[in-house]
Design a protein around this motif. Structure first.
Motif, mmCIF file in Angstrom:
data_model
loop_
_atom_site.group_PDB
_atom_site.id
_atom_site.type_symbol
_atom_site.label_atom_id
_atom_site.label_comp_id
_atom_site.label_asym_id
_atom_site.label_seq_id
_atom_site.Cartn_x
_atom_site.Cartn_y
_atom_site.Cartn_z
ATOM 1 N N HIS A 233 -6.320 -27.973 2.649
ATOM 2 C CA HIS A 233 -5.663 -27.279 3.762
ATOM 3 C C HIS A 233 -4.758 -25.972 3.392
ATOM 4 O O HIS A 233 -5.207 -24.920 4.244
ATOM 5 N N THR B 239 -5.262 -29.822 9.594
ATOM 6 C CA THR B 239 -6.513 -30.394 8.776
ATOM 7 C C THR B 239 -6.745 -31.822 8.975
ATOM 8 O O THR B 239 -5.761 -32.549 8.686
ATOM 9 N N ALA C 127 -8.931 -27.067 10.347
ATOM 10 C CA ALA C 127 -9.845 -27.558 9.310
ATOM 11 C C ALA C 127 -10.317 -29.006 9.273
ATOM 12 O O ALA C 127 -9.422 -29.993 9.837
ATOM 13 N N ALA D 83 -4.937 -23.040 6.845
ATOM 14 C CA ALA D 83 -5.199 -23.999 8.337
ATOM 15 C C ALA D 83 -3.623 -24.326 8.896
ATOM 16 O O ALA D 83 -2.655 -24.652 7.975
#
Length: 243
Positions: free
Chosen positions: A135, A143, A213, A140
């Motif tokens: 992550h 995630t 993500a 991000a």
């Protein structure tokens, strides 16, 4: 409950969503919420295994969002020696999945730090530290853990002429699915709706902005959603009655 002093990548707080009615698990859920159902042979409800896993992965504080038969879950938490600090919240009215997640996140002890979230009916084991590092590496905002469950039916393999070549019992799905485990940056809570489903609003927006993500579970990692009595039986079989 000490944190790694040189690393802010790994969250130390989590939200567990444990308010579902679990109607497909009746009669097990007639007198208890879904996360309080015990996997046969383990001697512990699903949420007990989840909290142990979170603690082993460095989580020191968890907020459990309760709903259906909340008092049963709260009583168990109060009477059980837990490996981390746990508080509970109860929605006074239905807020939807996104609203419920936002409501629970408001009780996290460190709102300026990242956090995990997990559905209360998931039975899994994988490295949350690797998940959080993934992550952070992608910068991000959110995630998702992604699982590849086995298809519950037998598959038939054919050639281009339609000849049957083989029968494959319960093959892995060709598609990845949302595994119900997440890691969120601190700002994610502010992007959630007060009411409604974040998977229809917040997640699509983040995906368009390339801020969402997906982390495929490592090969060999155990994952199962406990939705039906058959899932309980299969989980007990796969786990051999142990953790």
């Amino acid at each position: 409950m000490t944190r790694d002093p040189h690393d802010e990548t790994y969250p130390s707080q989590a939200v567990v969503l444990a308010g579902g009615q679990g109607s497909r698990l009746r009669p097990y859920t007639d007198d208890r919420p879904k996360p309080m159902v015990e996997i046969p042979g383990t001697g512990m409800p699903i949420i007990g295994h989840q909290l142990a896993w979170l603690a082993a992965e460095g989580v020191t504080d968890a907020v459990v969002s309760c709903g259906h038969l909340a008092e049963v879950l709260q009583e168990w938490l109060a009477c059980t020696e837990l490996p981390l600090r746990v508080s509970t919240v109860i929605e006074n009215e239905p807020l939807g999945r996104g609203g419920g997640l936002k409501y629970a996140a408001a009780s996290l002890p460190r709102p300026d730090e990242p956090w995990y979230a997990t559905n209360g009916d998931i039975w899994t084991r994988f490295s949350l530290r690797e998940f959080a590092a993934f992550h952070a590496e992608r910068d991000a905002t959110a995630t998702l853990a992604l699982a590849r469950p086995r298809i519950p039916w037998g598959a038939v393999e054919t050639d281009e002429f339609g000849h049957v070549l083989d029968f494959i019992e319960s093959p892995p799905s060709p598609y990845l699915i949302n595994a119900g485990v997440y890691v969120f940056s601190a700002e994610f809570a502010g992007l959630l709706p007060d009411r409604g489903d974040h998977e229809r609003t917040t997640f699509p927006r983040l995906a368009r902005e390339r801020r969402l993500a997906g982390f495929p579970l490592p090969q060999g990692a155990y994952w199962r959603a406990i939705d039906t009595a058959k899932d309980l039986t299969e989980a007990a079989k796969e786990l051999g009655g142990g953790d």
